[in-house]
Design a protein around this motif. Structure first.
Motif, PDB file in Angstrom:
ATOM      1  N   SER A   1       0.698  -1.416  -0.060  1.00 50.91           N
ATOM      2  CA  SER A   1       0.072  -0.092   0.035  1.00 50.91           C
ATOM      3  C   SER A   1       0.882   1.399   0.017  1.00 50.91           C
ATOM      4  CB  SER A   1      -0.846   0.095   1.165  1.00 50.91           C
ATOM      5  OG  SER A   1      -0.055   0.050   2.435  1.00 50.91           O
ATOM      6  N   TYR A   2       2.126   1.267   0.246  1.00 52.68           N
ATOM      7  CA  TYR A   2       3.044   2.401   0.259  1.00 52.68           C
ATOM      8  C   TYR A   2       4.169   2.476  -0.812  1.00 52.68           C
ATOM      9  CZ  TYR A   2       5.163   6.102   3.184  1.00 52.68           C
ATOM     10  OH  TYR A   2       5.727   7.431   3.453  1.00 52.68           O
ATOM     11  N   ASP A   3       4.344   3.568  -1.150  1.00 54.75           N
ATOM     12  CA  ASP A   3       5.344   3.960  -2.208  1.00 54.75           C
ATOM     13  C   ASP A   3       6.549   4.606  -1.497  1.00 54.75           C
ATOM     14  OD1 ASP A   3       7.230   5.183  -4.081  1.00 54.75           O
ATOM     15  OD2 ASP A   3       5.480   5.446  -5.218  1.00 54.75           O
ATOM     16  N   TYR A   4       7.592   3.989  -1.488  1.00 49.45           N
ATOM     17  CA  TYR A   4       8.871   4.266  -0.465  1.00 49.45           C
ATOM     18  C   TYR A   4       9.124   6.099  -0.789  1.00 49.45           C
ATOM     19  CZ  TYR A   4      12.220   4.290  -4.334  1.00 49.45           C
ATOM     20  OH  TYR A   4      13.061   4.703  -5.680  1.00 49.45           O
ATOM     21  N   ARG A   5       8.907   6.383  -2.145  1.00 56.79           N
ATOM     22  CA  ARG A   5       9.132   7.995  -2.402  1.00 56.79           C
ATOM     23  C   ARG A   5       8.323   8.876  -1.479  1.00 56.79           C
ATOM     24  NH1 ARG A   5       8.013   7.121  -8.627  1.00 56.79           N
ATOM     25  NH2 ARG A   5       6.394   6.098  -7.890  1.00 56.79           N
TER      26      ARG A   5
ATOM     27  N   LEU B   1       5.813   6.080   6.390  1.00 55.16           N
ATOM     28  CA  LEU B   1       5.479   4.702   6.786  1.00 55.16           C
ATOM     29  C   LEU B   1       5.686   4.348   7.867  1.00 55.16           C
ATOM     30  CD1 LEU B   1       5.182   1.816   5.417  1.00 55.16           C
ATOM     31  CD2 LEU B   1       7.242   1.799   4.896  1.00 55.16           C
ATOM     32  N   ALA B   2       6.633   4.903   8.676  1.00 52.33           N
ATOM     33  CA  ALA B   2       6.705   4.732  10.068  1.00 52.33           C
ATOM     34  C   ALA B   2       5.365   4.933  11.009  1.00 52.33           C
ATOM     35  CB  ALA B   2       7.828   5.521  11.014  1.00 52.33           C
ATOM     36  N   VAL B   3       4.882   6.106  10.720  1.00 54.41           N
ATOM     37  CA  VAL B   3       3.269   6.342  11.185  1.00 54.41           C
ATOM     38  C   VAL B   3       2.337   5.256  10.694  1.00 54.41           C
ATOM     39  CG1 VAL B   3       1.537   8.099  11.031  1.00 54.41           C
ATOM     40  CG2 VAL B   3       4.116   8.806  11.187  1.00 54.41           C
TER      41      VAL B   3
ATOM     42  N   ALA C   1      19.882   1.376  -0.749  1.00 51.13           N
ATOM     43  CA  ALA C   1      18.913   2.273  -0.677  1.00 51.13           C
ATOM     44  C   ALA C   1      17.531   1.715   0.127  1.00 51.13           C
ATOM     45  CB  ALA C   1      18.561   3.251  -1.784  1.00 51.13           C
ATOM     46  N   ILE C   2      17.020   0.603  -0.231  1.00 51.53           N
ATOM     47  CA  ILE C   2      15.990   0.220   0.200  1.00 51.53           C
ATOM     48  C   ILE C   2      16.058  -0.260   1.581  1.00 51.53           C
ATOM     49  CG2 ILE C   2      15.886  -1.925  -0.637  1.00 51.53           C
ATOM     50  CD1 ILE C   2      12.820   0.171  -0.584  1.00 51.53           C
ATOM     51  N   GLU C   3      17.195  -1.064   1.698  1.00 49.25           N
ATOM     52  CA  GLU C   3      17.379  -1.299   3.061  1.00 49.25           C
ATOM     53  C   GLU C   3      17.940  -0.290   4.339  1.00 49.25           C
ATOM     54  OE1 GLU C   3      18.029  -5.243   4.103  1.00 49.25           O
ATOM     55  OE2 GLU C   3      16.182  -4.477   3.018  1.00 49.25           O
ATOM     56  N   THR C   4      18.310   0.864   3.702  1.00 54.81           N
ATOM     57  CA  THR C   4      18.373   1.988   4.595  1.00 54.81           C
ATOM     58  C   THR C   4      17.124   2.545   4.870  1.00 54.81           C
ATOM     59  OG1 THR C   4      20.757   2.346   3.714  1.00 54.81           O
ATOM     60  CG2 THR C   4      19.532   3.994   4.874  1.00 54.81           C
ATOM     61  N   PHE C   5      16.303   2.496   3.992  1.00 59.26           N
ATOM     62  CA  PHE C   5      14.753   3.301   3.926  1.00 59.26           C
ATOM     63  C   PHE C   5      14.107   2.297   5.179  1.00 59.26           C
ATOM     64  CE2 PHE C   5      10.375   3.014   3.256  1.00 59.26           C
ATOM     65  CZ  PHE C   5      10.181   4.226   3.098  1.00 59.26           C
ATOM     66  N   CYS C   6      14.166   1.009   5.065  1.00 64.04           N
ATOM     67  CA  CYS C   6      13.250   0.047   5.891  1.00 64.04           C
ATOM     68  C   CYS C   6      14.177   0.044   7.393  1.00 64.04           C
ATOM     69  CB  CYS C   6      13.485  -1.376   5.535  1.00 64.04           C
ATOM     70  SG  CYS C   6      12.345  -1.646   3.872  1.00 64.04           S
ATOM     71  N   ASN C   7      15.224   0.209   7.384  1.00 64.95           N
ATOM     72  CA  ASN C   7      16.107   0.642   8.752  1.00 64.95           C
ATOM     73  C   ASN C   7      15.581   1.878   9.329  1.00 64.95           C
ATOM     74  OD1 ASN C   7      17.423  -1.783   8.882  1.00 64.95           O
ATOM     75  ND2 ASN C   7      19.442  -0.854   8.393  1.00 64.95           N
ATOM     76  N   ASP C   8      15.497   2.728   8.341  1.00 60.36           N
ATOM     77  CA  ASP C   8      15.036   4.113   9.070  1.00 60.36           C
ATOM     78  C   ASP C   8      13.607   4.138   9.629  1.00 60.36           C
ATOM     79  OD1 ASP C   8      17.429   5.530   8.584  1.00 60.36           O
ATOM     80  OD2 ASP C   8      16.783   6.069   6.943  1.00 60.36           O
ATOM     81  N   VAL C   9      12.798   3.227   8.908  1.00 55.58           N
ATOM     82  CA  VAL C   9      11.380   3.215   9.263  1.00 55.58           C
ATOM     83  C   VAL C   9      11.316   2.528  10.795  1.00 55.58           C
ATOM     84  CG1 VAL C   9       9.062   1.971   9.050  1.00 55.58           C
ATOM     85  CG2 VAL C   9      10.478   3.078   6.899  1.00 55.58           C
ATOM     86  N   ALA C  10      12.092   1.400  10.783  1.00 57.71           N
ATOM     87  CA  ALA C  10      12.140   0.622  12.040  1.00 57.71           C
ATOM     88  C   ALA C  10      12.595   1.588  13.284  1.00 57.71           C
ATOM     89  CB  ALA C  10      12.849  -0.647  11.893  1.00 57.71           C
TER      90      ALA C  10
END
Length: 399
Positions: A133-137, A143-145, A252-261
């Motif tokens: 449901s989410y676009d990383y852009r 996404l965290a919210v 970039a995507i792994e850094t993104f997911c780490n930042d979300v967590a």
């Protein structure tokens, strides 16, 4: 006429199960005979010099985790898709290590497919709107919210928890994820400590699915790291991504997911005041990280990473403190194993450990479907990854 076995399939099945010739011969019960070593006798089977007996094929089917019919195929089947491979593996990891992860992925995919089929046949398949449901852009904060709101996640509840010891926060987070429709499993080997999967090789993976999304967390990691990994993999589920995550992020995507967590478990505002750590000695930084870890119920490595991402410590300090904390944890784990061996009778029961690894959602679904007659003990065993004669004892007492 019974078709002949393709010898190349025998070799392929062994190698993709992550077994050496010596290990496989031992597991298959192929011993020394007529002056020929068991491992050499297995090589003869794989070279087509001798034909395997049906009992041997049945053992291979079990030990290599392949359907019996696989051995009669003309060619080895294509490698099971991992989805996206988000890892950058260290050079020292060999083909055997990759084969172990592929075997685990194949097993969990099969279990996921059985769960989805069961839900569909019983008309309980409810598509989950948050999957893909989410676009990383749109950014990590958004996404965290989204994840926090959908899970009904409370940082206060996470830090007080409803579990025991250092994993109490994880118990709360997992309950929230399972209530949302996600199956969260703890798996760190293929059934024995000989097949343990190093966290540098595999920290977790997500199998994105609208009906039965699965997340697997490597339980060889620190239990305080499980929460971060679970949230990291949930970010992949929200992005609609199936794939394997390893140790340090390099994409970039792994850094993104780490930042979300990281934003969920340790909001930036909580460490913004840690300016005294800039340029501080390693001992001072490590001591402060340990204090934050005890207070916030998150792992040392996650705090170090967050401090690095927020620009409070530099890359060199992040790398050095992470390495030291990792070695300390490995030393503690080795000491715990030694104590457990000395006090085997006082350890947790097989069923207690297995229930913890499987999670309540998978167990309660299996128990209910068994009671309704929609699931046989043998199929329940396949879903749960246990022997059929353990199914009822395992599900007994599960809510």
């Amino acid at each position: 006429m019974v078709p002949k076995v393709n010898p190349s399939i025998l070799r392929w099945a062994r190698e993709t199960a992550g077994l050496s010739v010596e290990d496989a011969a031992e597991k298959l019960g192929i011993g020394d005979a007529r002056g020929i070593a068991g491992s050499d006798r297995l090589v003869m089977l794989e070279n087509g010099e001798t034909e395997p007996s049906r009992p041997q094929l049945i053992k291979m089917s079990t030990q290599y985790r392949r359907p019996l019919l696989t051995f009669y195929l003309a060619e080895p089947p294509a490698t099971a898709a991992r989805g996206e491979d988000f890892r950058t593996l260290p050079d020292e990891y060999a083909r055997r290590d990759a084969a172990l992860v592929d075997t685990l992925l194949r097993e969990v995919r099969a279990r996921q497919e059985m769960v989805r089929s069961l839900l569909e046949s019983e008309e309980e398949a409810q598509p989950l709107d948050f999957v893909a449901s989410y676009d990383y852009r749109r950014g990590a904060e958004g996404l965290a919210v989204a994840i926090s709101e959908r899970l009904g996640f409370s940082l206060r509840s996470f830090r007080s928890g409803n579990g025991r010891g250092t994993s109490r926060g994880f118990a709360y987070l997992r309950d929230q994820a399972e209530a949302a429709g996600i199956f969260a499993l703890l798996i760190g080997n293929l059934g024995s400590h000989h097949s343990a999967l190093n966290v540098k090789l595999f920290r977790g993976f997500a199998l994105s699915d609208k009906v039965a999304p699965f997340v697997v967390i490597n339980d060889q990691d620190s239990d305080q790291a499980w929460s971060f990994t679970l949230l990291h993999e949930l970010a992949h589920i929200w992005l609609g991504q199936t794939g394997v995550s390893g140790g340090r992020p390099t994409s970039a995507i792994e850094t993104f997911c780490n930042d979300v967590a990281g934003r969920i478990l340790l909001p930036a505002a909580e460490i913004a005041g840690e300016v005294a750590l800039r340029g501080a000695s390693q001992e001072f930084v490590m001591a402060r990280i340990a204090q934050i870890s005890d207070l916030r119920q998150v792992s040392h490595s996650m705090i170090a990473y967050k401090l690095f991402r927020e620009g409070i410590i530099d890359h060199a300090r992040w790398s050095s403190v992470t390495a030291v904390f990792r070695q300390q944890w490995l030393n503690n784990k080795a000491a715990q194993r030694e104590r457990a061996r000395e006090n085997e009778s006082s350890g947790p029961s097989y069923y207690l450990v297995r229930r913890h690894r499987l999670g309540n959602r998978l167990l309660s679904l299996s128990k209910r479907m068994l009671a309704d007659g929609a699931l046989s003990p043998s199929k329940a065993a396949a879903i749960l990854g246990v022997k059929a004669n353990n199914v009822y004892s395992l599900t007994d007492g599960v809510a």
